[in-house]
Design an enzyme around this catalytic site. Sequence first.
Site, short mmCIF file in Angstrom:
data_model
loop_
_atom_site.label_atom_id
_atom_site.label_comp_id
_atom_site.label_asym_id
_atom_site.label_seq_id
_atom_site.Cartn_x
_atom_site.Cartn_y
_atom_site.Cartn_z
N LYS A 84 0.83 -1.20 0.00
CA LYS A 84 0.00 0.00 0.00
C LYS A 84 0.87 1.26 0.00
O LYS A 84 2.10 1.19 0.13
CB LYS A 84 -0.91 0.00 1.23
CG LYS A 84 -0.17 0.05 2.55
CD LYS A 84 -1.11 0.01 3.74
CE LYS A 84 -0.32 0.07 5.05
NZ LYS A 84 -1.20 0.09 6.23
N ARG B 89 -9.96 0.16 16.20
CA ARG B 89 -9.94 1.05 15.03
C ARG B 89 -10.98 0.54 14.03
O ARG B 89 -11.97 1.21 13.78
CB ARG B 89 -8.53 1.08 14.43
CG ARG B 89 -8.31 2.17 13.40
CD ARG B 89 -6.86 2.21 12.98
NE ARG B 89 -6.40 0.98 12.35
CZ ARG B 89 -5.16 0.80 11.89
NH1 ARG B 89 -4.26 1.76 12.03
NH2 ARG B 89 -4.83 -0.34 11.33
N TYR C 3 17.63 29.59 9.38
CA TYR C 3 16.48 30.38 9.81
C TYR C 3 16.42 30.50 11.32
O TYR C 3 16.57 29.51 12.05
CB TYR C 3 15.19 29.75 9.30
CG TYR C 3 14.93 29.99 7.83
CD1 TYR C 3 14.76 31.27 7.32
CD2 TYR C 3 14.83 28.91 6.96
CE1 TYR C 3 14.52 31.48 5.97
CE2 TYR C 3 14.58 29.10 5.60
CZ TYR C 3 14.43 30.39 5.12
OH TYR C 3 14.19 30.60 3.78
N MET D 87 13.34 24.52 2.92
CA MET D 87 12.60 23.83 1.88
C MET D 87 13.52 23.05 0.95
O MET D 87 13.20 21.93 0.53
CB MET D 87 11.77 24.81 1.05
CG MET D 87 10.97 24.12 -0.06
SD MET D 87 9.98 25.27 -1.04
CE MET D 87 8.67 25.66 0.11
#
Length: 371
Positions: free
Chosen positions: A35, A130, A255, A303
């Site tokens: 999957k 679940r 940053y 990024m």
Amino acid sequence: MSRDTRAEIRTSALRHNLDVARRAAPQSRIMAVVKANGYGHGLLRAAAALRHADAFAVTCMEEAVPLREAGYAHPILLLEGIFTPQEVELARRYRLDLMIHSDWQLQVLEAARPGRPLSVWLKVDTGMHRLGFAPERIPAVHDRLLGMGAVNTHVRFATHLASADDRDMSTTTMQVETFFSATAGLAGEHSLANSAGLLGWPATHADWVRPGVMLYGVDPFVDSRDLRPELQPAMTLCSPLIAINRYRAGERIGYAGTWTCPEDMAVGVIAIGYGDGYPRHAGSGTPVLVNGHETTLVGRVSMDMISVDLRGLEDQVSVGDTAVLWGEGLPVERVAAHAGTIGYELLCGVTSRVHVQAIEDDGDGPPPHAI
């Protein structure tokens, strides 16, 4: 390719890991879970390497149909069953097995028009809470399925293990006991084991095992035991070192300047970032291999780039050298731990701008066309 940021997929590793699964559960049949685009490795690429599995498991029609259309004759299980009544006919057309986990699915099958009987698995909720039917309901639901014209008489049973990744917890033993108590006296094959169950809990092996992440080379355990399964990483995420800069003690990197140089030092820049699927929340200290030498991330992930500590490596690395972000020599689980996540997420999160390079050998061949 100007920016050589790539995910190398070694299909021999997938085959090796399938062999590990077979050796660990020699009496069970193997349903390879492919999957989520083969856990980020490519659905058809993973299926080709794992074609000697006894069956495949996927999440939905969009994953099952390409396998059938590529020529795979294996049983294919939809792990969440049908999502709409219209999918009953698709399941018949493509000969798909259905996991039945809720009353609305039972109602859909009862209302289905006559046709080729469907193969179904009855999901038992043994503690994951679940999907699935409560254990005390299993005999009645089983009888209900056997009375449906849309369902064949070979109903199978499955459950999902909630804590098998921690071998020191008793939850798995309790789930096994609950599962076999709920299905006692009912004819049908059984499946309990995921990757962690397969490798760590022999009592879960039963008729079918459903390995997923271990097939891609990821250690499924989170406990503190040192012994790592003999798995090989199938994906190695690489990118080049594109700059080496020198900074003085006290200068800040990246940053918000979250990391400060403790001394005069070299800092490298690697062309990888969260735009490629590298985890933004990986913190300073996350391991990275540069030209085979382990170092660490410094500062925030951008990024398109990350910065790494090159102290002591100035004479051993050069611009253009390959950095390994995870894979061969650096298990993805180590990186995931520094990012507060799991290896599954990192493998599935590699973005489309990363070039995929399949490294195949003579063991790979075309899919079977015995439909």
